[in-house]
Write a protein that holds these residues in place. Structure first.
Motif, mmCIF file in Angstrom:
data_model
loop_
_atom_site.group_PDB
_atom_site.id
_atom_site.type_symbol
_atom_site.label_atom_id
_atom_site.label_comp_id
_atom_site.label_asym_id
_atom_site.label_seq_id
_atom_site.Cartn_x
_atom_site.Cartn_y
_atom_site.Cartn_z
ATOM 1 N N LEU A 241 -60.194 11.976 -38.404
ATOM 2 C CA LEU A 241 -60.874 13.170 -38.892
ATOM 3 C C LEU A 241 -61.961 12.829 -39.907
ATOM 4 O O LEU A 241 -62.947 13.569 -40.033
ATOM 5 C CB LEU A 241 -59.864 14.141 -39.496
ATOM 6 N N GLU A 242 -61.818 11.711 -40.598
ATOM 7 C CA GLU A 242 -62.865 11.266 -41.522
ATOM 8 C C GLU A 242 -64.060 10.664 -40.802
ATOM 9 O O GLU A 242 -65.154 10.572 -41.367
ATOM 10 C CB GLU A 242 -62.306 10.231 -42.496
ATOM 11 N N GLY B 292 -46.931 15.870 -40.542
ATOM 12 C CA GLY B 292 -46.976 16.337 -41.920
ATOM 13 C C GLY B 292 -48.279 17.028 -42.240
ATOM 14 O O GLY B 292 -49.042 17.416 -41.343
ATOM 15 N N ARG B 293 -48.548 17.197 -43.524
ATOM 16 C CA ARG B 293 -49.708 17.956 -43.971
ATOM 17 C C ARG B 293 -50.868 17.041 -44.342
ATOM 18 O O ARG B 293 -50.692 16.042 -45.036
ATOM 19 C CB ARG B 293 -49.341 18.838 -45.163
ATOM 20 N N TRP B 294 -52.046 17.447 -43.890
ATOM 21 C CA TRP B 294 -53.276 16.709 -44.151
ATOM 22 C C TRP B 294 -54.348 17.685 -44.652
ATOM 23 O O TRP B 294 -54.569 18.729 -44.036
ATOM 24 C CB TRP B 294 -53.796 16.052 -42.869
ATOM 25 N N ARG B 295 -54.990 17.336 -45.770
ATOM 26 C CA ARG B 295 -56.113 18.142 -46.257
ATOM 27 C C ARG B 295 -57.417 17.504 -45.790
ATOM 28 O O ARG B 295 -57.712 16.348 -46.103
ATOM 29 C CB ARG B 295 -56.116 18.240 -47.775
ATOM 30 N N LEU B 296 -58.176 18.279 -45.031
ATOM 31 C CA LEU B 296 -59.479 17.846 -44.535
ATOM 32 C C LEU B 296 -60.560 18.610 -45.270
ATOM 33 O O LEU B 296 -60.582 19.851 -45.253
ATOM 34 C CB LEU B 296 -59.581 18.103 -43.032
ATOM 35 N N ALA C 202 -56.722 13.365 -46.285
ATOM 36 C CA ALA C 202 -55.638 12.655 -46.948
ATOM 37 C C ALA C 202 -54.366 13.490 -46.920
ATOM 38 O O ALA C 202 -54.400 14.719 -46.738
ATOM 39 C CB ALA C 202 -56.022 12.335 -48.398
ATOM 40 N N ARG C 203 -53.247 12.840 -47.106
ATOM 41 C CA ARG C 203 -51.958 13.515 -47.217
ATOM 42 C C ARG C 203 -51.971 14.491 -48.392
ATOM 43 O O ARG C 203 -52.648 14.265 -49.402
ATOM 44 C CB ARG C 203 -50.853 12.498 -47.445
ATOM 45 N N THR C 204 -51.213 15.572 -48.243
ATOM 46 C CA THR C 204 -51.137 16.552 -49.322
ATOM 47 C C THR C 204 -49.783 17.252 -49.282
ATOM 48 O O THR C 204 -49.125 17.305 -48.232
ATOM 49 C CB THR C 204 -52.267 17.594 -49.198
#
Length: 423
Positions: free
Chosen positions: A323-324, A348-352, A362-364
């Protein structure tokens, strides 16, 4: 390194999965041919695929001396929204002997492949599916489509832009070294402008010239024209002509292999040439982008007999890195809750956060805005499938009001993603 795959209790043999040795290629490839119907390929095709095979990225499943499963990967660079070329494993040559179905062999090969791809640092895996229903369970989503057009040129005309008459066309031998190099250089200039295109690595330039006589179906050998302006190449087309006649006269067909151009006038000049070839009344193109400008040139799109199907399937091997690697059409700040049973390191959770200049992911521990599986991320990754469309099918859940529209717009692409050739 080898792995034992235990067969069901009623099986008397033990299967082993291992990296392909060069001396095993003929047996391995023969298993693949059998899995795809048993019709042997031409010597020309077989030699090309042998040359392109990356043995250290190919695996076979063996039962004694018999190969019962095959899978490989090519080292590609894939164009993504924003124009970056991202390392991607091109999963290919996947087959299981009919005698060994339902024993977990395909799952074992997919497991081994994705682990190896991750270890090699590639954030993406891509494939074209002989049967699209197979690969969703391994996290692949259909990310691009291809359009087929069968155009009745006796009833469809073209409206060409200014400057078309200034483009000079000349017949060329597609295999001429200088011509071929010029066409490949022109193709390379096009790659970054459309997501889903592959930067051709050494050896892959040969694929566009593959022309086994046994597969022409009555058509001519491969032909070519180059479009030039002021002596410089600005486009090319490769095609074949299939002659045919009826009582009233000729009704030949032009089969378009590929066509690229640097500007609208050169593009229109090439299509006008193909429409006007003597003794023909139709043009058949089997792989064009779904937003092909040709649709804006034709006088009657209804007589172009259009059809669309899936093409490139994308799998995010490393969600954060993938995604980056691309940019986003609009500013975006969204938290995804990702489900990935097959590659749990992605779950899990990822903040884009991102925009047209770049992105970070990154993980969040923050609350999720959207919930989806890695398959949906793969489908939307190149901008050809909207997150809103997937949500309409119940495959994306909006957890924060407004997040779906925000993300769906940002993930889009101003041109449809497209894979120009298979692998």
């Amino acid at each position: 390194m080898t792995t034992d795959l235990r067969a069901p209790a009623d099986s008397r043999a033990l299967t082993e999965i291992r990296v392909l040795a060069e001396a095993e290629w003929d047996t391995w490839y023969g298993t693949l041919e059998t899995a795809f119907g048993g019709v042997a390929e031409s010597a020309e095709e077989r030699e090309l695929w042998h040359a392109l095979t990356e043995h250290d990225r190919s695996i076979g499943v063996w039962e004694g001396d018999a190969c019962v499963g095959t899978a490989g990967a090519f080292s590609f660079r894939l164009s993504v929204p924003g124009g970056a070329l991202v390392d991607a494993a091109g999963v290919t040559m996947v087959g299981v002997a009919a005698t060994h179905r339902r024993r977990g062999i395909l799952t074992s090969m997919m497991r081994r492949q994705l682990d190896d791809i991750r270890a090699g640092g590639e954030p993406l895996a891509v494939l074209t599916a002989s049967e699209p229903v197979i690969y969703g369970r391994f996290g692949y989503g259909a990310a691009t489509s291809q359009m087929k057009a069968d155009i009745d040129t006796s009833r469809v005309s073209l409206s060409v832009p200014p400057g078309t008459d200034d483009v000079r066309l000349r017949y060329v031998d597609p295999a001429d070294v200088r011509v071929h190099e010029a066409c490949e250089a022109l193709y390379a200039r096009r790659v970054a402008g459309r997501p889903g295109m592959l930067a051709r690595q050494p050896g892959w330039e040969r694929l566009g010239l593959l022309d086994p006589p046994g597969e022409r179906g009555g058509a001519s050998p491969l032909q070519g024209v180059v479009a030039e302006r002021a002596g410089e190449p600005v486009g090319y087309a490769r095609f074949a002509v299939k002659p045919d006649w009826e009582w009233q006269g000729p009704k030949g067909a032009v089969h378009v292999r590929d066509l690229e151009a640097l500007d609208p006038a050169a593009y229109a000049a090439l299509w006008r040439f193909l429409f006007d070839i003597d003794l023909t009344s139709s043009v058949l193109a089997r792989n064009r982008p779904v937003d092909d400008p040709l649709l804006q040139l034709v006088s009657d799109v209804r007589r172009c007999d259009l059809a669309v199907r899936d093409s490139l399937h994308v799998r995010l091997v490393e969600v954060g890195a993938a995604l980056e690697a691309r940019t986003y059409q609009a500013p975006l700040d969204v938290v995804f809750e990702v489900d990935d049973a097959f590659c749990p390191w992605n779950a899990g959770r990822w903040r884009l956060t991102g925009d047209a200049k770049g992105a970070s992911c990154a993980r969040t521990e923050d609350a999720a805005d959207l919930a989806l599986s890695v398959r949906e991320l793969g489908a939307a990754y190149l901008g050809g499938v909207s997150l809103s469309s997937l949500a309409g099918a119940g495959r994306v859940r909006e957890l924060r009001r407004g997040a779906l529209a925000e993300a769906s717009v940002a993930f889009g692409s101003d041109v449809a993603p497209w894979l120009p050739h298979g692998f």
